[in-house]
Scaffold this active site. Sequence first.
Site, PDB file in Angstrom:
ATOM      1  CE1 TYR A  61      -3.205  -2.843   0.151  1.00  0.00           C
ATOM      2  CE2 TYR A  61      -3.615  -2.366   2.465  1.00  0.00           C
ATOM      3  CZ  TYR A  61      -3.886  -3.102   1.328  1.00  0.00           C
ATOM      4  OH  TYR A  61      -4.831  -4.101   1.363  1.00  0.00           O
ATOM      5  CB  SER A  62       1.170   4.316  -0.402  1.00  0.00           C
ATOM      6  OG  SER A  62      -0.148   4.675  -0.730  1.00  0.00           O
TER       7      SER A  62
END
Length: 326
Positions: A61-62
């Site tokens: 995630y990111s």
Amino acid sequence: MEYVKLGRTGLDVSRLSLGCMSYGEPGRGSHSWSLPEDEARPFIRRALELGVNFFDTANVYSLGSSEEILGRALRDFADRDEVVVATKVWGVMREGANGRGLSRKAIIAELDHSLRRLGTDYVDLYQIHRFDPATPLEETLEALHDVVKAGKARYIGASSMYAWQFAKALYLADQHGWTRFATMQNHYNLIYREEEREMLPLCLAEGIGVIPWSPLARGRLTRDPDAVTARTKDDAFGDGLYGASEAADAEIIARVARIAEQRGVPRAQVALAWVASRPGVTAPIVGATKPQHLDDAVAALDLVLSAEEVAALEEPYVPHRVAGFQ
């Protein structure tokens, strides 16, 4: 907030988990719609105030930014011993032959990176984000067992895969005396119910805690089908999940809206109340990017749908192609 055991473990978790995919520095990774740290922190704090103790993120995630934001917020707002932190491994984190997957090398290295970003000595739940056909399952399971025995993870979990793959993993763990998967994080909501055929009955039979992702179908159950948001304009993954079944799903979305109007509650509460009440579901994973999202999610736990309302929501469903495994 109600707390329940996570599967057959002794771990107590809130009936909702805050999913942290929406929190991450824009420009890192593929989520242009993620909230930067200063905007994300109030949601984590509010979740804690509402009694949520279960937080789910992932290394991808990111590209690690989500873990960093969550870790700093929990250090500032919570007692580490009172929160349950879950993260995941499998996805592409860097270029190179060993920058992804579920090999022993990847699992151990990526967990160390996740712990550094989260600023903690251990995670409560370490999950394989998907099944890795390129790595022997025995290698993956033994490596996960070893990180539990090393104290770096308290429990292990799995995510979207075929039921036969999950059953094989449970069998091999029992056969070798390795740590068993305690949870299944699968794709499940009113417009995607294929998990009811095999995976959910398997989890019920084996005492596996079910923590569904996308319980609101990436927001599709909360708005009209033609509504446009910042996320819908840049959500190729969501289009892949639901694009082929939009016509069939429209009637279910309309019924959610009708029942919500009759009840005088937001649509999200109706859709989430349905998921949370399904047999075997422990804690749906909800995202929050607007102030009302968390309050609506918690309120949904007190919304009891009648048998007639449940039947109305479920009746239009038609079989969908399997989606969410990759």
